[in-house]
Each structure stands twice: as C-alpha cells, then as structure tokens.
Design a protein around this motif. Structure first.
Motif, PDB file in Angstrom:
ATOM      1  N   THR A  65       0.826  -1.201   0.000  1.00  0.00           N
ATOM      2  CA  THR A  65       0.000   0.000   0.000  1.00  0.00           C
ATOM      3  C   THR A  65       0.863   1.255   0.000  1.00  0.00           C
ATOM      4  N   ARG A  66       1.899   1.259   0.831  1.00  0.00           N
ATOM      5  CA  ARG A  66       2.786   2.426   0.865  1.00  0.00           C
ATOM      6  C   ARG A  66       3.562   2.581  -0.440  1.00  0.00           C
ATOM      7  N   ARG A  67       3.910   1.474  -1.075  1.00  0.00           N
ATOM      8  CA  ARG A  67       4.552   1.541  -2.385  1.00  0.00           C
ATOM      9  C   ARG A  67       3.673   2.321  -3.371  1.00  0.00           C
ATOM     10  N   THR A  68       2.378   2.019  -3.354  1.00  0.00           N
ATOM     11  CA  THR A  68       1.489   2.683  -4.299  1.00  0.00           C
ATOM     12  C   THR A  68       1.384   4.176  -4.006  1.00  0.00           C
TER      13      THR A  68
ATOM     14  N   GLY B 291      -2.568   8.601   9.138  1.00  0.00           N
ATOM     15  CA  GLY B 291      -1.997   7.899   8.006  1.00  0.00           C
ATOM     16  C   GLY B 291      -2.462   6.460   7.930  1.00  0.00           C
ATOM     17  N   GLN B 292      -2.566   5.795   9.089  1.00  0.00           N
ATOM     18  CA  GLN B 292      -3.030   4.415   9.085  1.00  0.00           C
ATOM     19  C   GLN B 292      -4.462   4.309   8.592  1.00  0.00           C
ATOM     20  N   ALA B 293      -5.296   5.279   8.972  1.00  0.00           N
ATOM     21  CA  ALA B 293      -6.681   5.280   8.484  1.00  0.00           C
ATOM     22  C   ALA B 293      -6.722   5.421   6.970  1.00  0.00           C
ATOM     23  N   MET B 294      -5.804   6.212   6.411  1.00  0.00           N
ATOM     24  CA  MET B 294      -5.754   6.361   4.955  1.00  0.00           C
ATOM     25  C   MET B 294      -5.305   5.063   4.288  1.00  0.00           C
ATOM     26  N   LEU B 295      -4.313   4.386   4.874  1.00  0.00           N
ATOM     27  CA  LEU B 295      -3.882   3.106   4.317  1.00  0.00           C
ATOM     28  C   LEU B 295      -5.028   2.103   4.329  1.00  0.00           C
ATOM     29  N   ASP B 296      -5.762   2.055   5.447  1.00  0.00           N
ATOM     30  CA  ASP B 296      -6.919   1.149   5.537  1.00  0.00           C
ATOM     31  C   ASP B 296      -7.962   1.500   4.476  1.00  0.00           C
ATOM     32  N   ALA B 297      -8.206   2.791   4.294  1.00  0.00           N
ATOM     33  CA  ALA B 297      -9.200   3.225   3.307  1.00  0.00           C
ATOM     34  C   ALA B 297      -8.760   2.850   1.901  1.00  0.00           C
TER      35      ALA B 297
ATOM     36  N   LEU C  82       6.350   9.936   3.082  1.00  0.00           N
ATOM     37  CA  LEU C  82       5.399   9.035   2.441  1.00  0.00           C
ATOM     38  C   LEU C  82       5.594   7.593   2.881  1.00  0.00           C
ATOM     39  N   TRP C  83       6.848   7.138   2.978  1.00  0.00           N
ATOM     40  CA  TRP C  83       7.101   5.753   3.378  1.00  0.00           C
ATOM     41  C   TRP C  83       6.662   5.487   4.818  1.00  0.00           C
ATOM     42  N   SER C  84       6.710   6.512   5.673  1.00  0.00           N
ATOM     43  CA  SER C  84       6.365   6.320   7.088  1.00  0.00           C
ATOM     44  C   SER C  84       4.971   6.821   7.407  1.00  0.00           C
ATOM     45  N   VAL C  85       4.114   6.902   6.413  1.00  0.00           N
ATOM     46  CA  VAL C  85       2.796   7.518   6.596  1.00  0.00           C
ATOM     47  C   VAL C  85       1.961   6.807   7.655  1.00  0.00           C
ATOM     48  N   GLU C  86       2.172   5.509   7.855  1.00  0.00           N
ATOM     49  CA  GLU C  86       1.322   4.780   8.803  1.00  0.00           C
ATOM     50  C   GLU C  86       1.496   5.253  10.241  1.00  0.00           C
TER      51      GLU C  86
END
Length: 478
Positions: free
Chosen positions: A43-46, A135-141, A451-455
């Motif tokens: 997900t973070r790659r994308t 950031g974690q909420a965005m990754l989940d979304a 960006l890589w550490s967004v979570e």
C-alpha cells in the motif's frame, strides 16, 4: 491456455444479485484487523509511486490547462501534490488525479485492466486531510477502496467492457474510491449506500480519448466525484441504494449478465488486494507496451542491434492486446504512449524508454518515424514462438537486420509486474527521477521518508511539499 480475461466470465445470475451495494457499504466500514506487513508495504509503495508520477506531471499541458481553467483555488486543507498549494478536497482530488495520470506512469491492476491508485489515492488523501484522518486510516481506506474496485471487476467481463469503449480506470475506479472516502468520512451505512448509488450514476470515460488530454482527466473526475458523492450522501441527498445490480443499474449498462456472486465473495478481508496484485510501471506509457519495451531493450542489448541495420520488425501480442494501442502512426508524445510501434522505435534508437522519450519532438524525429514504417503487428491466441502457455499477456518480437539475421525475444512478465516487482531501490530511483522531471526542487529524501512512514502519522500534512519560489508562480508563468 490462459487468455487475457482476468476475471470470471459472466453468467446470468439475476437471482443472486440483490444486496451488492449493501455488502459494499458493510465492507467499507468493516474492521480490517490490522494490515499485514506485506499489505502495508504494498500500500505504501502505491502511495510513493502515485505522488511521484503526479509531481512529475507538474508542467504537462493537461495539468496546466486544467489549473488555469479552474482559476483561483478555494481555500482548504488538502494538498495539491505538484505545487504544495492547499485547497478543498474535491479540487485537490481533481488536480492530483489528473496529474497522476498525465504521463501514463501510474500503476496498473490486471483484474480491472486499469489504474487503481490514480483514482484511490487522490480521493483518499484529500478526504483524509479534510477530516484530519491518520496515516493508518488512509492506508486502511486505500485497501478497502482497492478491494471494492477489484470486487466490481471480478463481477464483470472486463475485456468486453473495455472493448466496448469504456475506460475502466474511471468507470470502476469511482466505486472503489467512493467506498474508501466513505470510510474516512464516517458515513452511516445508509448514507454509504446512497453514495455508491450516486457514484455509479457519475461513472464514465471513453477510450476514444486515449492519446489526448481527456484521458488523464478521467481519473481526476472520478476522484473528485467520489468525494462529491460522499458529501452529497452525507447531506441526505437521495440515490437508489440498489443501483449496481438492478435492471436499469450499473451492471446492466456496463456489464450485462455480471456475476455479482463473484463480487460478493471478494468483499471480505484483504485477500482481493494481494490476489489481484498491482503492477508498478517501469516505463511512462501504456502498460500494454511494457512487455514489448522489455523485449526490444533486451534484443538491442543482447544482440548489439544497430538501428540503422534494421530492415523489418514484427510484433505479435495476445488477442485484445492492441485494444488500447490505437495510434499506429503517432505524431505527438501523448499518441506515442499508446503506440507499440513508437515504443519499439524509442527502445531501438535510444536504448531506453523514459520520460524524455515522449515529447512531441522525440516522436516526430525522422529516424523514429522511418523506423515506425518498418514495423508490422499481429495478434495470436498461440504465440508464434516460445511456450504455448501464457498468463494475462505476452509480446513476441522479431527483428530482421540487413544481413538477413532474425533476432527473436518474447516477454510475458514485464519488470514492475506484481510477479516481478521493482526493488525498493528501483522504486526510489523512479520517485527521484519523477521529482527531478517535475522541476520543483523538492527535498526528495524528506518527502520520500514522509510518504514511506505515513502509517505512523497522526495527521498527514505532507509538510515536505511546502511550495518554494518556483511553485508559487502562476500557471502562466511556469
């Protein structure tokens, strides 16, 4: 033998089609139970890749014209990635989605024959900044949006949908983005169903516009409209909550006879995310050219082919392989991105296929146009050489030189494919190249790390995108 269809062939399944919108709404708000390390990294790659290719398009004509047309942007908390300006979520999603697709350098999923992240991330990041999401909420979304995207695709005969002329990036992508934005926005279950009904009515995008500025506008509009649909639904705007699988609904228009049971099966956990896979592009052109680009570059290097000594080139793709490759005699950079002939010519002439390959000047140079005239093409269910079996697609390239020698190479899995992913180092190099191409003067390392550490971010500010003097210029001054 495999075919290009990546989803089950549809059947008449009307007796089982009730409840799909309800299932999508329920999934949009279901707990994911924590993302696995594999899903989190993918997900973070994308995200890194999508932001990078959007920034690279900062000076591209569709981005500049769209920005000029919009004029002064409304105030808001959402970041325009390529300039660092702040505006409202819908406007940021429109601009970032269009920029993210302007160079055709964004990721792809085979299951939907389209580009998922360029609709999902512009909508989700903008909505998340609007609501103050972590950031974690965005990754989940994002994962939720991708799974909904893949579920819709699995119900459809996507190749038939695509062949009819629909741009699946937008027609399918808007539904996934709406689910992801609804999750971030805390909509009720009923409001989420209405948002999906609204989004299904907004779905559109014509493949006839491939090779024009309108193609990148499609995902921009889809990302914007996903936010708009959620906003309207949150204000009790009504829509049919069984829009997808009703007699006059989405599937009846876009995919008659859809196998909705397949979509329902996909709406659980995160399996559809990992099973569908995401291909990160190595080259800034239509993904259907990437196998041919790999084959061309391999032949040129392996056999030391002199472009001046080429007498004939023939390329064979799988059935439907040329569906998006509609420009056989391209004259502009945009057309070149959808021309397998030009991609071969660029690879043979330059030994590279990169952002600089797709300027108007590069496509129009006499040596490229002359080589294009030597290229013929065909399609075949059974490849002309190599194994008879193939998965998704293949490219069989044959180059004959003036000494009578015939050089052959076939590529089935291009670099960057989910089965042959780019390394972290290659992805970071692409990101740095994109930012350099955009000419913005970013602090690449700081933005990359953010960006890589967004979570771990409690809020996603994208502080590293604060505009410098160059980005403060008006569109006309850039």
């Amino acid at each position: 033998m495999s075919t290009t269809a990546t989803s089950p062939r549809p059947t008449d399944n009307r007796t089982e089609t009730s409840g799909l919108v309800a299932a999508m709404a329920a999934y949009a708000h279901a707990p994911l139970g924590g993302l696995s390390p594999q899903v989190s990294e993918l997900t973070r790659r994308t995200l890194v890749d999508t932001v990078g290719v959007a920034v690279a398009a900062r000076n591209e004509a569709p981005v500049r014209i769209l920005e000029t047309t919009l004029g002064a942007l409304p105030d808001g908390p959402a970041t325009v990635w390529y300039s660092g300006e702040r505006t409202d979520a819908a406007t940021a999603a429109l601009l970032n989605g269009t920029a993210g697709h302007a160079l055709d350098f964004d990721d792809v999923t085979d299951v939907a024959m389209g580009h998922p992240s360029v609709v999902l991330w512009p909508a989700i990041v903008a909505a998340g900044q609007q609501t103050g999401a972590s950031g974690q909420a965005m990754l989940d979304a994002y994962v939720v949006g991708f799974v909904v995207h893949a579920a819709v695709a699995r119900a459809m005969d996507v190749p038939a949908h695509y062949s009819t002329g629909w741009h699946s990036t937008a027609t399918i992508g808007i539904l996934g983005a709406t689910a992801g934005v609804a999750r971030l926005s805390g909509l009720s279950d009923d409001a989420t169903r209405r948002a999906i009904g609204l989004a299904a009515s907004m779905a559109g995008g014509s493949r006839q516009n491939f090779g024009t500025m309108t193609k990148p506008l499609h995902p921009g509009l889809a990302a914007r409209d996903a936010i708009f649909a959620v906003r309207l639904a949150g204000q009790n705007f009504t829509a049919d909550t069984e829009e997808l699988d009703s007699p006059l609904g989405y599937f009846s228009r876009f995919a008659p006879g859809a196998d909705v049971a397949a979509a329902l099966t996909a709406l659980s956990g995160t399996d559809a995310f990992t099973e569908s896979g995401i291909n990160v592009k190595k080259y800034p052109c239509c993904y259907n050219t990437h196998r041919t680009a790999d084959a061309s570059l391999h032949l040129r290097a392996r056999d030391h082919i002199d472009p001046a000594a080429i007498s004939r080139i023939h390329v064979v793709l799988e059935p439907l392989g040329f569906e998006p490759l509609i420009h056989h005699r391209p004259w502009t950079g945009l057309q070149g991105k959808f021309s397998v002939e030009y991609v071969i010519a660029a690879a043979m002439l330059d030994g590279a296929v990169n952002l600089a390959s797709f300027t108007d000047e590069a496509v129009q140079r006499p040596e490229a146009q002359a080589l294009i005239e030597k290229i013929t093409y065909g399609v075949a269910e059974t490849p002309p050489f190599g194994p008879q079996e193939w998965e998704y697609a293949y490219s069989a390239l044959e180059v004959e030189t003036t000494d009578g020698v015939i050089h052959r190479f076939r590529t089935d899995v291009p670099r960057g494919d989910t089965r042959a992913p780019l390394t972290i180092e290659e992805l970071d190099a692409k990101f740095a190249d994109c930012l350099a191409f955009g000419g913005q003067g970013w602090d690449v390392a700081t933005l990359r790390e953010e960006l890589w550490s967004v979570e771990s971010a409690s809020r996603v500010e994208l502080a590293a995108m604060c505009p410098d003097a160059a980005s403060a210029a008006t569109p006309a001054e850039r």
